[in-house]
Design an enzyme around this catalytic site. Structure first.
Site, PDB file in Angstrom:
ATOM      1  N   ARG A 167      46.221  -3.526  64.433  1.00  0.00           N
ATOM      2  CA  ARG A 167      47.258  -2.993  65.333  1.00  0.00           C
ATOM      3  C   ARG A 167      48.283  -2.138  64.580  1.00  0.00           C
ATOM      4  NH1 ARG A 167      43.878  -3.803  69.292  1.00  0.00           N
ATOM      5  NH2 ARG A 167      43.336  -5.981  69.563  1.00  0.00           N
ATOM      6  N   GLU A 210      42.102 -17.381  69.463  1.00  0.00           N
ATOM      7  CA  GLU A 210      41.221 -16.209  69.403  1.00  0.00           C
ATOM      8  C   GLU A 210      40.149 -16.360  68.325  1.00  0.00           C
ATOM      9  OE1 GLU A 210      44.062 -12.908  69.096  1.00  0.00           O
ATOM     10  OE2 GLU A 210      44.141 -12.857  71.277  1.00  0.00           O
ATOM     11  N   ASP A 270      51.411 -11.869  75.862  1.00  0.00           N
ATOM     12  CA  ASP A 270      51.080 -11.237  74.584  1.00  0.00           C
ATOM     13  C   ASP A 270      51.789  -9.897  74.402  1.00  0.00           C
ATOM     14  OD1 ASP A 270      49.999 -10.509  72.234  1.00  0.00           O
ATOM     15  OD2 ASP A 270      47.939 -10.304  72.925  1.00  0.00           O
ATOM     16  N   GLU A 303      51.547  -2.080  69.932  1.00  0.00           N
ATOM     17  CA  GLU A 303      50.177  -2.326  70.379  1.00  0.00           C
ATOM     18  C   GLU A 303      49.982  -1.989  71.853  1.00  0.00           C
ATOM     19  OE1 GLU A 303      48.804  -6.326  69.684  1.00  0.00           O
ATOM     20  OE2 GLU A 303      46.951  -6.005  70.807  1.00  0.00           O
TER      21      GLU A 303
HETATM   22  O1  GCW Z   1      48.034  -9.254  70.689  1.00  0.00           O
HETATM   23  C1  GCW Z   1      46.929  -9.851  70.151  1.00  0.00           C
HETATM   24  C2  GCW Z   1      46.316  -8.782  69.346  1.00  0.00           C
HETATM   25  C3  GCW Z   1      45.533  -9.289  68.166  1.00  0.00           C
HETATM   26  C4  GCW Z   1      46.417 -10.250  67.382  1.00  0.00           C
HETATM   27  C5  GCW Z   1      46.840 -11.386  68.297  1.00  0.00           C
HETATM   28  C6  GCW Z   1      47.785 -12.355  67.610  1.00  0.00           C
HETATM   29  C7  GCW Z   1      46.448 -10.642  65.034  1.00  0.00           C
HETATM   30  O2  GCW Z   1      45.509  -7.979  70.170  1.00  0.00           O
HETATM   31  O3  GCW Z   1      45.164  -8.177  67.404  1.00  0.00           O
HETATM   32  O4  GCW Z   1      45.768 -10.728  66.248  1.00  0.00           O
HETATM   33  O5  GCW Z   1      47.512 -10.881  69.396  1.00  0.00           O
HETATM   34  O6  GCW Z   1      48.974 -12.191  67.784  1.00  0.00           O
HETATM   35  O7  GCW Z   1      47.325 -13.243  66.931  1.00  0.00           O
END
Ligand code: GCW
Length: 711
Positions: free
Chosen positions: A180, A303, A377, A405
Site C-alpha cells: 500500500r 487475513e 478498514d 490506500e
Molecule cells: O487495509 C488492509 C490492507 C492490507 C493490510 C491490512 C492490515 C497490511 O488492504 O494491505 O495489510 O489492511 O491492516 O493488516
C-alpha cells in the site's frame, strides 16, 4: 568561546543541504519536506529575528543537545542568512546572556513531563528547557516552527506530548516493495544495509523528530520471519543507530510462526515452553544489537497471518507470551485488533469487539492493543471503532492510515487531519459526555500508562518522499496530532503551509482552504452519506460497486452497500446486524434513528428506500446524486483556485499538484459515473434536475476497472 564540536558528518550533510538548496535557482524536488530553511523573504521580519540571535548557548552538554544546537545553527543560517555561533557554557551555568538562544535541562519545572519542553521567548532571549535532552531537541524544532511560520517571538509555554508512543508503521517488505505504498520503494534499502546507510534516513529521522515521532516499526505487519534473522537484525541495527540520536526507537513486526519457520520448532504455540524460550532468546539477541529496542508489532490471525488461535489459544495468550519475553527490558508489545477471521457470515464490523471483549483485563501491562480508527478498514469515512470506550481494562492504542490506500493513492489531493480529528473528537460516552476517543487513547479516561498513536506511513523512495506533494502534510499532521490531539486540523494545515510553501496571507489562506475542503470533496464523489467499501478489488483504486464475488463475502462491495430495488445501506441498527449495540446507549440513540443519525454515517447504520426524505429536504437518491455531482465540481473548483497560485509558490510544487489535479478530476468523474450508472439500475430514478447523465455506459465504465486485472 570555542565551538563545541568538530564539524561531524551529520553537520556537513546538513550544511550541504542548506547551501545547495537555499539557492532558489534549483527546482525544489520537495525532498526537504517542511524543514526547508530557505531565506525568509521579508527583510524586516528576517532582521527582526536576526538581531535577537547572536549566539546559541549550551547550558548542558550532551550529544543530543549538540545535535539540537547544530540543527538550530543550520536553520538560522538558512532562514536568516546569519552565522550564529554555538557556545558552550555548561561549566559556567550562572552567567547572564543577551540576544541568545539558551538550551538547558530543568528538573525543577513541575509542569514539564518526559520529552516535553518549555519555551520562553522575550526581548531577544529564547530559552528552551526540558527534563531530558530529547525535550530540548523537540523544543528547538518548536522554536524553529515559530520562526518558519514567521510568528512574533513572545512566548512562555510548556509543551508536553499527550501520548507516549508516537509511531509510524512502515509496511515495507524485505524485497524493497511497500504494501500500500504509492511513493516508490522502501526507504530502508535493505540490500545496502548495514554497510551503506542512505543519508536520506538521517533526513527522515530529522523530519520525524521535528514533529515528535519517537517510534518506527520498520517492516510490514504481514511480516516475514526474515526480519528476525541475524542478517536482518544487523541491518535493523544500522537503521536504529541512525534514528537513535533523534529519539526514535525501532520496533519490528513479527511473524507469529517464526519459532517454527525460523527456529525449526515443531510448533509456535504460545503456551509451549520451547516456543516461550525461543522468543526469549530471540528477544535477548535483538537487545544485544539494539539496546533500546522498542518492541514487537503483531498482526495475528488476520487475513491469513498466523497467530495463537491456530493453536486454540487467545490473542491475550499470544501477546502476553511476547510481553514476558520483554521482561527486564523497556520494550512493549503492540498487538493489532484488526482481526476478522471468525465468522464470515456475521458482520465484519463486530469482529474485533467479539474476539477481544472476553479478553478485557487479561493483557499484560506491557501490551497495547492497537485498534484502527474505524471498525472496517481505513475507509475515507468511518464511525469511530466501537472498541474505544468499551475496554476499560485494556490499554488501547489507535492506528490511522497515512498512506492513501482507499483515498486515491498518490493522485488525489486529500488532507487527512480532519479525518483523524473526526475520530479523536468523537464522543464514546463511555464515562458520560466528553469521553472522547482522544481521551481513551491519551490514557486520561482510564488512567492508562502505555499510550500509543500509530500511523501507517506514506513514505517511499520518491524524491519528495510521499508521491503526492500534499502527502507530506498528512505525515506532518499525523505527528502533530500524536503529540497533541487537541490541535485543530486547520492550525496544523496553516503551520505546514507556512513551513512548506508560503507565509503570505492570501496564498496561504487559499491553500489551507483547499486542504480543509479536500476530504469532504473526495467523500462526495466516492462515498457520500456513509457508503463504504466499494473500491476496485485488490488494488483498491477507483470504483467497483458491482463487485459481488470475492475470496470472502466481506471483501465484496455488495456486502456493504446492499443496494436493491427497495433501497440502499447496511442496516446495523438491528435489521441486517446488531453492530450498533456495541456503542454506548447515547450513541445508539443518536445513530439508531435515521432521522437523527449524522448524515455522514447514514448508510453505515441504515437501509433506506430510495425516496426516503432526508433532513436536507431531498430524497435519499437525489441527495446521493447531488453529492456525487457536487464532488466533481469541487475538484474543478480546486483546479481553478490552484491556477491562481501560479507564481506565488514554488513552481515545481505548483506543477506537480496541477497535473495531479487533472487526474483527480478524471477519476472523480469515473467514480461519479460508475456509482450513478450502477445504482440507477436499482433506483430506476432520474437524476435530479439540472444534472446531466454521463455519455458513457455502465459497461464502458466497468471496463476501466477490469484493466487492473489483466495479465
Ligand atoms: O487495509 C488492509 C490492507 C492490507 C493490510 C491490512 C492490515 C497490511 O488492504 O494491505 O495489510 O489492511 O491492516 O493488516
Amino acid at each position: 568561546m570555542n565551538k563545541t564540536t568538530k564539524p561531524n558528518l551529520l553537520k556537513k550533510a546538513l550544511l550541504f543541504f542548506a547551501v545547495l538548496l537555499s539557492g532558489q535557482t534549483y527546482a525544489d524536488d520537495g525532498g526537504r519536506l517542511w524543514l526547508k530553511y530557505d531565506l525568509i523573504a521579508d527583510q524586516a521580519v528576517r532582521e527582526n529575528y536576526a538581531k535577537s540571535f547572536d549566539k546559541i548557548v549550551l547550558l548542558e552538554h550532551s550529544e543530543r543537545i549538540i545535535l539540537a544546537a547544530e540543527e538550530l545553527q543550520v536553520a538560522l543560517k538558512g532562514l536568516l542568512g546569519k552565522d550564529v555561533p554555538i557556545e558552550d557554557f555548561s561549566e559556567r551555568p550562572k552567567e547572564k546572556h543577551k540576544n541568545a538562544i539558551l538550551l538547558m535541562l530543568d528538573q525543577d519545572n513541575t509542569k514539564l513531563e518526559t520529552d516535553g519542553y518549555a519555551l520562553f521567548c522575550k526581548n531577544g532571549l529564547a530559552m528552551i528547557s526540558a527534563q531530558n535532552d530529547l525535550g530540548v531537541l523537540y523544543g528547538v524544532f518548536g522554536l524553529l516552527r515559530k520562526i518558519q511560520t514567521e510568528q512574533t517571538l513572545d512566548c512562555d509555554e510548556v509543551e508536553n506530548p499527550k501520548i507516549r508512543w508516537r509511531m509510524l508503521n512502515h509496511w515495507d517488505n524485505a524485497n524493497g516493495t511497500v504494501e500500500r505504498g504509492y511513493a516508490g520503494s522502501s526507504i530502508w534499502k535493505w540490500f545496502e544495509l548495514p554497510e551503506r546507510i542512505d543519508p536520506r534516513i538521517v533526513q527522515y529521522a530529522r523530519a520525524n523528530a521535528s514533529i515528535g515521532i519517537n517510534a518506527v516499526s520498520i517492516n510490514n505487519v504481514n511480516a516475514s520471519a526474515r526480519f528476525l534473522t541475524a542478517e536482518y537484525l544487523r541491518k535493523i541495527k544500522g537503521v536504529a543507530d541512525v534514528l537513535r540520536p533523534y529519539g526514535i526507537k525501532v520496533f519490528i513486526s513479527v511473524n507469529f510462526k517464526a519459532p517454527k519457520t525460523l527456529g525449526g520448532l515443531e510448533t509456535s504455540d504460545p503456551l509451549d515452553e520451547g516456543v516461550k524460550n525461543w522468543w526469549q532468546e530471540k528477544t535477548e539477541e535483538i537487545y544485544s544489537y539494539i539496546p533500546d529496542f522498542g518492541g514487537y508489532l503483531v498482526k495475528a490471525n488476520s487475513e491469513g497471518e498466523p497467530g495463537p488461535q491456530d493453536y486454540g489459544r487467545t490473542h491475550a495468550d499470544g501477546a502476553n507470551m511476547l510481553a514476558e519475553a520483554m521482561k527486564g527490558h523497556d520494550g512493549i508489545v503492540v498487538w493489532r485488533a484488526f482481526v476478522y477471521n471468525a465468522d464470515p457470515n456475521g458482520d465484519r464490523f463486530e469482529e474485533a469487539n467479539k474476539q477481544f471483549k472476553p479478553l478485557d483485563g487479561q493483557f499484560d501491562d506491557k501490551v497495547i492493543v492497537q485498534v484502527k480508527n474505524g471498525p472496517i478498514d481505513f475507509m475515507p469515512r468511518e464511525p469511530f471503532h466501537p472498541m474505544f470506550g468499551q475496554f476499560p481494562k485494556t490499554q488501547l492504542g489507535i492506528e490511522f492510515q497515512i498512506t492513501q490506500e482507499y483515498l486515491g493513492h498518490a493522485t488525489h489531493l486529500i488532507y487527512l487531519a480532519p479525518m483523524f480529528k473526526e475520530c479523536l473528537d468523537s464522543d464514546t460516552y463511555a464515562k458520560g459526555k466528553g469521553s472522547t476517543v482522544g481521551r481513551v487513547v491519551d490514557g486520561s479516561l482510564y488512567q492508562q500508562k502505555q499510550t500509543l498513536m500509530a500511523g501507517v506511513a506514506n513514505t517511499g523512495s520518491d524524491a519528495n518522499w510521499t508521491g503526492h506533494p500534499f502527502g507530506q502534510a498528512n505525515w506532518y499532521a499525523f505527528g502533530r496530532l500524536a503529540w497533541d490531539h487537541t490541535l485543530s486540523a486547520e492550525q496544523i494545515a496553516q503551520e505546514w503551509t507556512g513551513m512548506t510553501l508560503t507565509n503570505k496571507k492570501n496564498p496561504e489562506k487559499e491553500i489551507v482552504d483547499i486542504m480543509m475542503a479536500s476530504l469532504p470533496t473526495y467523500i462526495n464523489y466516492t462515498y457520500p452519506l456513509g457508503l463504504h467499501h466499494m473500491m476496485g478489488e485488490g488494488h483498491h483504486y477507483g470504483p467497483q460497486p458491482w463487485l459481488a464475488k470475492s475470496g470472502r463475502p466481506d471483501w465484496t462491495s455488495v456486502y456493504y452497500h446492499r443496494a436493491g430495488k427497495d433501497g440502499i445501506g447496511f442496516d446495523r441498527s438491528g435489521g441486517m446486524s446488531k453492530a450498533l449495540k456495541l456503542y454506548a446507549p447515547e450513541v445508539q440513540k443518536k445513530w439508531g434513528n435515521p432521522a437523527t443519525c449524522d448524515l455522514n454515517y447514514l448508510m453505515w447504520f441504515h437501509h433506506l428506500p430510495w425516496n426516503y426524505k432526508l433532513t436536507t429536504g431531498r430524497t435519499l437518491w437525489d441527495e446521493l446524486m447531488t453529492r456525487y455531482y457536487l464532488g466533481v465540481e469541487q475538484v474543478k473548483d480546486f483546479e481553478n483556485r490552484w491556477h491562481n497560485l501560479k507564481g506565488q509558490i514554488d513552481n515545481a510544487f505548483y506543477e506537480n499538484v496541477n497535473s495531479r489535479l487533472k487526474i483527480q478530476e478524471r477519476e472523480a468523474k469515473w467514480w461519479r459515473d460508475a456509482c450513478y450508472l450502477y445504482f440507477e439500475q436499482f433506483s430506476g430514478l432520474p437524476l435530479p434536475k439540472g444534472l446531466q447523465p454521463p455519455k458513457r455506459t455502465l459497461e464502458e465504465v466497468k471496463a476501466l476497472e477490469k484493466v487492473y486485472h489483466l495479465r
